[in-house]
Design an enzyme around this catalytic site. Structure first.
Site, PDB file in Angstrom:
ATOM      1  N   LYS A 131     -17.028 -37.570  -4.338  1.00 60.05           N
ATOM      2  CA  LYS A 131     -15.657 -37.486  -4.540  1.00 60.05           C
ATOM      3  C   LYS A 131     -15.026 -37.056  -3.395  1.00 60.05           C
ATOM      4  O   LYS A 131     -13.918 -37.623  -2.750  1.00 60.05           O
ATOM      5  CB  LYS A 131     -15.561 -36.991  -5.935  1.00 60.05           C
ATOM      6  CG  LYS A 131     -15.612 -37.495  -7.043  1.00 60.05           C
ATOM      7  CD  LYS A 131     -14.309 -37.762  -7.638  1.00 60.05           C
ATOM      8  CE  LYS A 131     -14.356 -38.823  -8.836  1.00 60.05           C
ATOM      9  NZ  LYS A 131     -14.333 -40.203  -8.555  1.00 60.05           N
ATOM     10  N   GLU A 215      -2.189 -33.105  -9.706  1.00 59.37           N
ATOM     11  CA  GLU A 215      -2.542 -34.620  -9.253  1.00 59.37           C
ATOM     12  C   GLU A 215      -1.506 -35.205 -10.020  1.00 59.37           C
ATOM     13  O   GLU A 215      -1.035 -35.362 -11.011  1.00 59.37           O
ATOM     14  CB  GLU A 215      -3.902 -35.141 -10.040  1.00 59.37           C
ATOM     15  CG  GLU A 215      -4.421 -36.363  -9.359  1.00 59.37           C
ATOM     16  CD  GLU A 215      -5.863 -36.812 -10.217  1.00 59.37           C
ATOM     17  OE1 GLU A 215      -6.678 -35.944  -9.646  1.00 59.37           O
ATOM     18  OE2 GLU A 215      -5.939 -37.477 -11.023  1.00 59.37           O
ATOM     19  N   HIS A 250     -15.100 -45.990 -19.552  1.00 60.28           N
ATOM     20  CA  HIS A 250     -15.832 -46.448 -18.213  1.00 60.28           C
ATOM     21  C   HIS A 250     -16.663 -47.568 -18.399  1.00 60.28           C
ATOM     22  O   HIS A 250     -17.344 -47.807 -17.357  1.00 60.28           O
ATOM     23  CB  HIS A 250     -16.385 -45.174 -17.257  1.00 60.28           C
ATOM     24  CG  HIS A 250     -15.414 -44.227 -17.361  1.00 60.28           C
ATOM     25  ND1 HIS A 250     -14.110 -44.465 -16.480  1.00 60.28           N
ATOM     26  CD2 HIS A 250     -15.118 -42.997 -17.735  1.00 60.28           C
ATOM     27  CE1 HIS A 250     -13.627 -43.489 -16.398  1.00 60.28           C
ATOM     28  NE2 HIS A 250     -13.801 -42.463 -17.080  1.00 60.28           N
ATOM     29  N   ARG A 306     -22.991 -51.373  -3.601  1.00 64.09           N
ATOM     30  CA  ARG A 306     -24.050 -52.382  -4.086  1.00 64.09           C
ATOM     31  C   ARG A 306     -23.213 -53.400  -4.577  1.00 64.09           C
ATOM     32  O   ARG A 306     -21.968 -53.453  -4.621  1.00 64.09           O
ATOM     33  CB  ARG A 306     -24.492 -51.571  -5.123  1.00 64.09           C
ATOM     34  CG  ARG A 306     -23.755 -50.983  -6.233  1.00 64.09           C
ATOM     35  CD  ARG A 306     -24.285 -50.529  -7.592  1.00 64.09           C
ATOM     36  NE  ARG A 306     -23.380 -49.610  -8.333  1.00 64.09           N
ATOM     37  CZ  ARG A 306     -22.406 -50.125  -9.205  1.00 64.09           C
ATOM     38  NH1 ARG A 306     -22.431 -51.323  -9.452  1.00 64.09           N
ATOM     39  NH2 ARG A 306     -21.577 -49.377  -9.891  1.00 64.09           N
TER      40      ARG A 306
END
Lengths: 520, 176
Positions: A131, A215, A250, A306
């Site tokens: 990250k 944030e 997710h 990927r």
């Protein structure tokens, strides 16, 4: 999509790949085998004990048993996989997705064994896999990231100063965070002081550390990602976006390309940002740069180094075979034939997972007893499932990907409705039913949905799908149940008199005795 | 034969097979309305072809047990509980008859949300003993005859299958 060139990543001369080992299973292994057949490349499959009869084993030219059932015993055994490649004379390894696909050490070991690795370099993976390092690399490459602090703050005055620069609403996150504790959305400066002290207090209690990160809070975020492809000669191209906001925890369920809310100008901006992101880590092979989009702005989320599950919708819209391109790149070829491709039409993908949407999306295990595949214009099925297949708890629940393609979004949507109406999977529960409902919601039809939509839909109970056929299918279903019982009842006495002893017939006979046989 | 159907949305239907015409299908009376139906087994694996009053449907059936079926038509799925006359009558007689031991079962697969009965407690006929969530809907699980709670076999949060025994009741000795 103008080609952009820079210095070559590695000065390699093309080395043809004649035999490829696929270090994966299920749908993606079959998908890679198909490209290999198109390219005239032989394939080597690997398999666990549980996958002895799997489609990817039967589709391969050679298959090597790894033994074991769990991924740790089988598809994660890098040493055995490299040995299998050497034994069978393979000259390259494609990792697919999951398992070892983003394992830099494995990529290095493959190269060290003198095999071509169908993927980016270990170095690219390492930077993007972390990250902090990826965010740093993106900031340096001027790729937009979610505005926020990289250092934790411990007093509301500092938070106020920083929030002024970020712009409200902002989110406070405990620096030691986890489990949703110590998180607050602060709508404006007035609320900062009290929000900071409660969140900080909560974090102090929960983690013994009251420091906070700030944030920007993204309103109604959408998950939009850009497909990129680079070769080893310095060309990096993008293939537009995929909209992946229909997800839950997710886990994506439905994806589409292009996104209903991205116009050509934004597509170019996002595409350029994605290419810059890839260049920043000297990327080659296929990869995906994920962005969060909110109120017209987009922010780098992460890069998946990927091939991705949902690559098929990009392939349909751009008329490209990304798996073949990856193999060609690994062999040192250029991707010049991809320069200047433009998107055409619209593609929608539904992930067919063995899971029970009525029961918290828990995996549904069992044997696939019955299978009826859809077909017709604009339909593509990438699948690893077959009748008689055992769905085991060892691997992920994805059985197949259903893709519908049309000249525009509405045609693709209608074709996907047809696909889901024609499809039937018996023996395990699947995600097909809820996908059919979602495709008929107002939110999907108008394209106005965000990453929270699926969760809200599930939690808020289901709305009835807006069916066009006026038949009362619930009534039909009830009538079917009655007819089924009637037929079963008529069949059972006849069978028990015709057939000789057999466990189930004895049982049926006994049951009939108990109930008192009635002449029907 | 008459069948009593209940779907997971609690819709009820009465279907009477007025005449079995063999290959020609069935003449039905559905909630008092005459229908003509043909149901053919396509593959002996669960796929059926249904023609109901001239309209055609590709149907799949999954059976949990005789009375519990999942019926899938055009991508949509319904759970249906199907009782025949005998079973309905037996249920009604049992409800009126002398007290006896009862096993309270889950009518459909789902998750136990709460269990309100406690061991040793006396529950009456029709009393709610647990709440079962299935298909995102909460269903009250009731004792048919009543009795004394002998054993609780599930707790809230448990996943249960259709037909699974949830609670065992002993006959209530005080009942008349």
């Amino acid at each position: 999509m103008a080609p952009s060139r820079s210095k070559p990543v590695t000065a390699s001369t093309p080395r043809p790949i004649r035999k490829l080992l696929i270090a994966n299973r299920g749908e993606i292994a079959v998908r890679i085998q198909r490209s290999c057949r198109d390219l005239g490349i032989e394939t080597v499959a690997i398999y666990s004990d549980a996958d002895r009869n799997a489609l990817h084993v039967r589709f391969a030219n050679q298959a090597v048993a790894l033994g074991g059932n769990t991924p740790a015993e089988s598809y994660l055994r890098g040493d055995r996989i490299i040995a299998a490649a050497k034994e069978t004379g393979a000259d390259a390894i494609h990792p697919g997705f999951g398992f070892l696909a983003e394992n830099g050490e494995f990529a290095d070991a493959v190269a060290a064994a003198g095999l071509a690795w169908v993927g980016p370099t270990a170095k690219s993976m390492e930077i993007m896999g972390d990250k902090l390092s990826s965010r740093r690399a993106m900031v340096a490459a001027k790729v937009p990231v979610v505005p926020g602090t990289t250092d934790a703050v411990d007093d509301p005055a500092a938070a106020l100063r920083i929030a002024e620069g970020i712009g409200y609403p902002v989110m406070l996150k405990a620096s030691a965070g986890g489990g949703g504790k110590g998180i607050r959305v602060v709508p404006s400066a007035q609320e900062m002081e009290s929000a900071f002290s409660t969140a900080s207090g909560e974090a102090q209690n929960a983690f013994g550390d009251g420091r906070m990160y700030l944030e920007k809070f993204l309103v109604s975020p959408r998950h939009i990602e850009i497909q990129v492809l680079g070769d080893k000669h310095g060309t990096v191209l993008h293939f537009g976006e995929r909209e992946c906001s229909l997800q839950r925890r997710h886990q994506k369920l439905i994806e589409e390309a292009p996104s209903p809310i991205i116009d050509e100008a934004t597509r170019q901006r996002m595409g350029e940002a994605a290419v810059a992101a890839a260049r920043a880590v000297n990327y080659h092979s296929a990869g995906t740069v994920e962005f969060l989009w909110s109120q017209g702005e987009f922010y780098f989320l992460e890069m998946n180094t990927r091939i991705q599950v949902e690559h098929g919708i990009t392939e349909e819209v751009y008329g490209v075979d990304l798996i073949s391109q990856m193999i060609r790149v690994a062999a040192g070829e250029k991707i010049d034939d991809c320069v200047g491709l433009v998107p055409r039409g619209h593609a929608i993908e539904v992930r067919l997972n063995a899971e029970d949407p009525d029961n918290g999306f828990l995996p549904s295990l069992g044997t696939v007893r019955n299978l009826r595949w859809p077909g017709g214009p604009g339909v593509r099925i990438d699948s690893g499932v077959y009748r008689g297949m055992e769905v085991t708890p060892y691997y992920d629940s994805m059985l197949a990907k259903l893709i519908a393609f049309g000249r525009d979004r509405e045609q693709a949507r209608r074709r996907m409705l047809r696909v889901l109406q024609e499809l039937h999977v018996g023996g395990v529960k699947t995600s097909a039913g809820i996908a059919l409902q979602l495709l008929q919601t107002e939110a999907f039809i108008t394209g106005d949905y965000d990453t929270g939509f699926l969760e809200r839909y599930v939690e808020g109970g289901r709305e009835a799908p807006k069916r066009e056929v006026t038949d009362d299918l619930e009534r039909v279903a009830a009538i079917v149940a009655a007819l089924h019982r009637q037929r079963a009842g008529a069949r059972r006495p006849a069978r028990s008199s015709q057939e000789s002893s057999g466990g189930s017939n004895w049982l049926r006979a006994a049951r009939l005795e108990q109930h008192g046989r009635s002449g029907r | 034969m008459k069948y009593f159907l209940k779907t997971q949305s609690d819709r009820r239907l009465e279907v009477e097979v007025a005449e079995d015409q063999g290959e020609q299908g069935f003449r039905l009376v559905v909630d008092g309305e005459e229908c003509q139906a043909v149901l053919r087994d396509v593959d002996r694996l669960g796929q059926y072809a249904l023609v109901l009053d001239g309209r055609s449907y590709a149907v799949s059936i999954e059976e949990t047990d005789e009375q519990h079926l999942y019926v899938n038509i055009a991508g949509e799925s319904w759970q249906v509980i199907a009782e025949d006359e005998r079973e309905k009558a037996a249920g009604a007689i049992a409800a009126q008859g002398p007290p006896k031991a009862e096993q309270i079962k889950a009518a459909m697969p789902g998750v136990i949300i709460s269990v309100s009965a406690e061991e040793g407690q006396t529950v009456g006929a029709g009393e709610t003993v647990a709440v079962l969530e299935a298909m995102k809907m909460q269903n009250e699980v009731q004792s048919q005859h009543g009795g004394v709670v002998e054993s609780l076999l599930v707790a809230s949060g448990d996943r249960v299958e259709a037909g699974q025994v949830l609670i065992k009741l002993a006959p209530n000795p005080d009942a008349e």
